[in-house]
Design a protein around this motif. Structure first.
Motif, PDB file in Angstrom:
ATOM      1  N   VAL A  23       0.880  -1.170   0.000  1.00 36.62           N
ATOM      2  CA  VAL A  23       0.000   0.000   0.000  1.00 36.62           C
ATOM      3  C   VAL A  23       0.915   1.216   0.000  1.00 36.62           C
ATOM      4  O   VAL A  23       1.693   1.421   0.934  1.00 36.62           O
ATOM      5  CB  VAL A  23      -0.939  -0.011   1.226  1.00 36.62           C
ATOM      6  N   GLY A  24       0.836   2.007  -1.064  1.00 37.69           N
ATOM      7  CA  GLY A  24       1.775   3.105  -1.264  1.00 37.69           C
ATOM      8  C   GLY A  24       1.776   4.152  -0.178  1.00 37.69           C
ATOM      9  O   GLY A  24       2.819   4.673   0.198  1.00 37.69           O
ATOM     10  N   SER A  25       0.615   4.471   0.374  1.00 37.71           N
ATOM     11  CA  SER A  25       0.531   5.570   1.335  1.00 37.71           C
ATOM     12  C   SER A  25       1.035   5.215   2.729  1.00 37.71           C
ATOM     13  O   SER A  25       1.361   6.102   3.506  1.00 37.71           O
ATOM     14  CB  SER A  25      -0.907   6.081   1.416  1.00 37.71           C
ATOM     15  N   ASN A  55     -19.909  -0.806  -2.256  1.00 39.40           N
ATOM     16  CA  ASN A  55     -19.948   0.564  -2.789  1.00 39.40           C
ATOM     17  C   ASN A  55     -19.086   1.538  -1.995  1.00 39.40           C
ATOM     18  O   ASN A  55     -19.432   2.708  -1.823  1.00 39.40           O
ATOM     19  CB  ASN A  55     -21.385   1.080  -2.894  1.00 39.40           C
ATOM     20  N   VAL A  56     -17.954   1.049  -1.519  1.00 36.63           N
ATOM     21  CA  VAL A  56     -16.991   1.885  -0.803  1.00 36.63           C
ATOM     22  C   VAL A  56     -16.036   2.478  -1.825  1.00 36.63           C
ATOM     23  O   VAL A  56     -15.387   1.746  -2.570  1.00 36.63           O
ATOM     24  CB  VAL A  56     -16.214   1.047   0.243  1.00 36.63           C
ATOM     25  N   CYS A  58      -6.417   0.834   3.882  1.00 36.01           N
ATOM     26  CA  CYS A  58      -5.418  -0.218   4.015  1.00 36.01           C
ATOM     27  C   CYS A  58      -6.048  -1.410   4.745  1.00 36.01           C
ATOM     28  O   CYS A  58      -6.773  -1.220   5.720  1.00 36.01           O
ATOM     29  CB  CYS A  58      -4.222   0.313   4.808  1.00 36.01           C
ATOM     30  N   PRO A  59      -5.780  -2.644   4.277  1.00 31.74           N
ATOM     31  CA  PRO A  59      -6.368  -3.812   4.938  1.00 31.74           C
ATOM     32  C   PRO A  59      -5.890  -4.039   6.371  1.00 31.74           C
ATOM     33  O   PRO A  59      -6.521  -4.790   7.111  1.00 31.74           O
ATOM     34  CB  PRO A  59      -5.935  -4.987   4.054  1.00 31.74           C
ATOM     35  N   ASP A  60      -4.794  -3.408   6.780  1.00 35.30           N
ATOM     36  CA  ASP A  60      -4.297  -3.565   8.154  1.00 35.30           C
ATOM     37  C   ASP A  60      -5.239  -2.835   9.097  1.00 35.30           C
ATOM     38  O   ASP A  60      -5.377  -1.610   9.022  1.00 35.30           O
ATOM     39  CB  ASP A  60      -2.886  -2.993   8.263  1.00 35.30           C
ATOM     40  N   PRO A  61      -5.901  -3.559  10.004  1.00 32.61           N
ATOM     41  CA  PRO A  61      -6.876  -2.914  10.900  1.00 32.61           C
ATOM     42  C   PRO A  61      -6.282  -1.829  11.798  1.00 32.61           C
ATOM     43  O   PRO A  61      -6.990  -0.923  12.222  1.00 32.61           O
ATOM     44  CB  PRO A  61      -7.422  -4.059  11.754  1.00 32.61           C
ATOM     45  N   SER A  62      -4.971  -1.891  12.057  1.00 30.65           N
ATOM     46  CA  SER A  62      -4.358  -0.886  12.931  1.00 30.65           C
ATOM     47  C   SER A  62      -3.907   0.352  12.154  1.00 30.65           C
ATOM     48  O   SER A  62      -3.503   1.344  12.759  1.00 30.65           O
ATOM     49  CB  SER A  62      -3.170  -1.495  13.679  1.00 30.65           C
ATOM     50  N   ALA A  70      -4.371   4.016   2.358  1.00 30.95           N
ATOM     51  CA  ALA A  70      -5.472   3.746   1.427  1.00 30.95           C
ATOM     52  C   ALA A  70      -4.919   3.078   0.178  1.00 30.95           C
ATOM     53  O   ALA A  70      -3.842   3.424  -0.299  1.00 30.95           O
ATOM     54  CB  ALA A  70      -6.193   5.031   1.065  1.00 30.95           C
ATOM     55  N   VAL A  71      -5.676   2.131  -0.341  1.00 28.15           N
ATOM     56  CA  VAL A  71      -5.318   1.471  -1.591  1.00 28.15           C
ATOM     57  C   VAL A  71      -5.813   2.361  -2.727  1.00 28.15           C
ATOM     58  O   VAL A  71      -6.967   2.788  -2.727  1.00 28.15           O
ATOM     59  CB  VAL A  71      -5.969   0.074  -1.675  1.00 28.15           C
TER      60      VAL A  71
END
Length: 89
Positions: free
Chosen positions: A12-14, A35-36, A41-45, A50-51
């Motif tokens: 994830v670049g950011s 519809n998001v 980012c998939p990491d919950p923490s 953002a992807v």
């Protein structure tokens, strides 16, 4: 979690968090199914990652990329859009 070869790694670049590209593809597809528009980012923490659609070329279908673009446009317009019943307008 498991170790994957570097060629299957998606960062994830950011924020720099790394995941298996197949898992990211499924995650993005699920979010777009909800519809998001802004896929976090998939990491919950992770709070700020953002992807981005540009980073997903080659791991998700062009149909999903098109839907993502549509959702981003819709979210950017917010309440500023209106529908017209006449096609020619």
């Amino acid at each position: 979690m498991e170790t994957v070869p570097g060629v299957r790694k998606f960062s994830v670049g950011s924020c720099g968090h790394a995941f298996c590209s197949g898992c990211v593809a499924q995650y993005v597809a699920a979010k777009l199914g909800e519809n998001v528009a802004r896929v976090k980012c998939p990491d919950p923490s992770c709070k700020n990652g953002a992807v981005e659609p540009e980073s997903c070329f080659g791991i998700i279908s062009s149909d999903l990329l098109d839907k993502w673009g549509f959702l981003l446009c819709e979210s950017a317009l917010g309440g500023k859009k209106m529908y017209c019943p006449f096609r020619e307008w």
